[in-house]
Design a protein around this motif. Structure first.
Motif, mmCIF file in Angstrom:
data_model
loop_
_atom_site.group_PDB
_atom_site.id
_atom_site.type_symbol
_atom_site.label_atom_id
_atom_site.label_comp_id
_atom_site.label_asym_id
_atom_site.label_seq_id
_atom_site.Cartn_x
_atom_site.Cartn_y
_atom_site.Cartn_z
ATOM 1 N N TYR A 4 -1.701 -0.387 5.539
ATOM 2 C CA TYR A 4 -1.676 -1.837 5.466
ATOM 3 C C TYR A 4 -0.662 -2.342 4.444
ATOM 4 N N ALA A 5 -0.461 -1.564 3.377
ATOM 5 C CA ALA A 5 0.567 -1.937 2.398
ATOM 6 C C ALA A 5 1.937 -1.952 3.069
ATOM 7 N N LYS A 6 2.178 -0.970 3.930
ATOM 8 C CA LYS A 6 3.441 -0.909 4.667
ATOM 9 C C LYS A 6 3.558 -2.089 5.628
ATOM 10 N N VAL A 7 2.456 -2.412 6.312
ATOM 11 C CA VAL A 7 2.461 -3.503 7.282
ATOM 12 C C VAL A 7 2.718 -4.839 6.590
ATOM 13 N N PHE A 8 2.040 -5.077 5.465
ATOM 14 C CA PHE A 8 2.229 -6.332 4.739
ATOM 15 C C PHE A 8 3.654 -6.432 4.199
ATOM 16 N N THR A 9 4.213 -5.309 3.776
ATOM 17 C CA THR A 9 5.599 -5.302 3.298
ATOM 18 C C THR A 9 6.558 -5.664 4.426
ATOM 19 N N LYS A 10 6.276 -5.144 5.615
ATOM 20 C CA LYS A 10 7.114 -5.446 6.776
ATOM 21 C C LYS A 10 6.968 -6.905 7.209
ATOM 22 N N ALA A 11 5.744 -7.432 7.101
ATOM 23 C CA ALA A 11 5.473 -8.787 7.582
ATOM 24 C C ALA A 11 5.979 -9.851 6.619
#
Length: 237
Positions: A4-11
């Protein structure tokens, strides 16, 4: 958690336009609610539990004696009825999101809805996680802005008359962004025409509901044609 940290960084980069808008219009809401005698905690709590954008702006005007509950319910329904159509158009995308589906429905705002349709999911990221990250980030910006505005309003008193126009200005920005997406122009034009016609027929106080009904009656039967045009544009692009 790492996922989720990766997803939030991407978003996050995709939500920067909403960040810049929500901080300021959230601050405007915070100033308005502080003027009614509520501190920053109430402003942030309302943005957390009653996350409704323009509905919150309208609700501030109801924090006075003599306003009936039915009047509040009717006005809020009128101004937020568009979210019914937002939700209907996203049911298929939310279907596989499990328990998060309820939050996704709750978190739909005009700006978040717009991002869902104009943003392409990055490679290596699941769509449901990406959409969830956008929704959470957008609401976080609004909550933070509300708190900052209420704090500033209590520390630096000033006349807030006309500050609620900030929401209208943001809607105009969204409309311009939609216009530059060629595939969205037919829907945009249908909305504008319905709005103008209903404004002339029903007046400024009564045109919202007829406008939404008119848009629905035009878009639902014409969905196949619009989808076909979108596919042709994608092929041409």
């Amino acid at each position: 958690m790492k996922t989720y940290a990766k997803v939030f960084t991407k978003a996050f980069p995709y939500t920067i336009p909403v960040l810049s808008g929500y901080l300021f219009i959230g601050m405007a809401f915070g100033v308005m609610i502080e003027e009614k005698g509520y501190n920053f905690l109430w402003a942030m709590l309302m943005s957390l539990l009653c996350y409704a954008g323009s509905g919150q702006y309208l609700a501030v005007n109801f924090f006075v004696p003599g306003i009936s509950l039915m009047h509040v319910i009717f006005m809020e329904f009128m101004i937020n009825i568009r979210h019914i159509f937002y939700g209907l158009s996203l049911l298929e995308r939310f279907a596989a999101m499990g328990k998060k589906k309820l939050y996704m429905i709750f978190s739909l705002t005009d700006e978040t809805y717009s991002l869902f349709f104009i943003t392409k999911v990055p490679e290596g990221v699941k769509e449901e996680q990406f959409l969830f990250a956008i929704a959470v980030l957008d609401q976080a910006y609004w909550i933070i802005g509300s708190g900052i505005g209420a704090l500033l309003g209590s520390a630096i008193p000033f006349d807030a008359k006309g500050i609620d126009f900030a929401m209208t200005a943001l809607f105009l920005v969204i409309m311009v962004e939609q216009f530059f997406e060629k595939k969205n122009r037919p829907c945009l034009l249908i909305g504008l025409v319905c709005g103008l016609v209903c404004l002339l027929l029903f007046g400024a106080k009564n045109f919202i509901l007829p406008t939404m009904i008119g848009i629905m009656l035009l878009l639902i039967p014409g969905r196949k044609i619009l989808d076909q045009n979108e596919e042709e544009m994608d092929d041409a692009g």
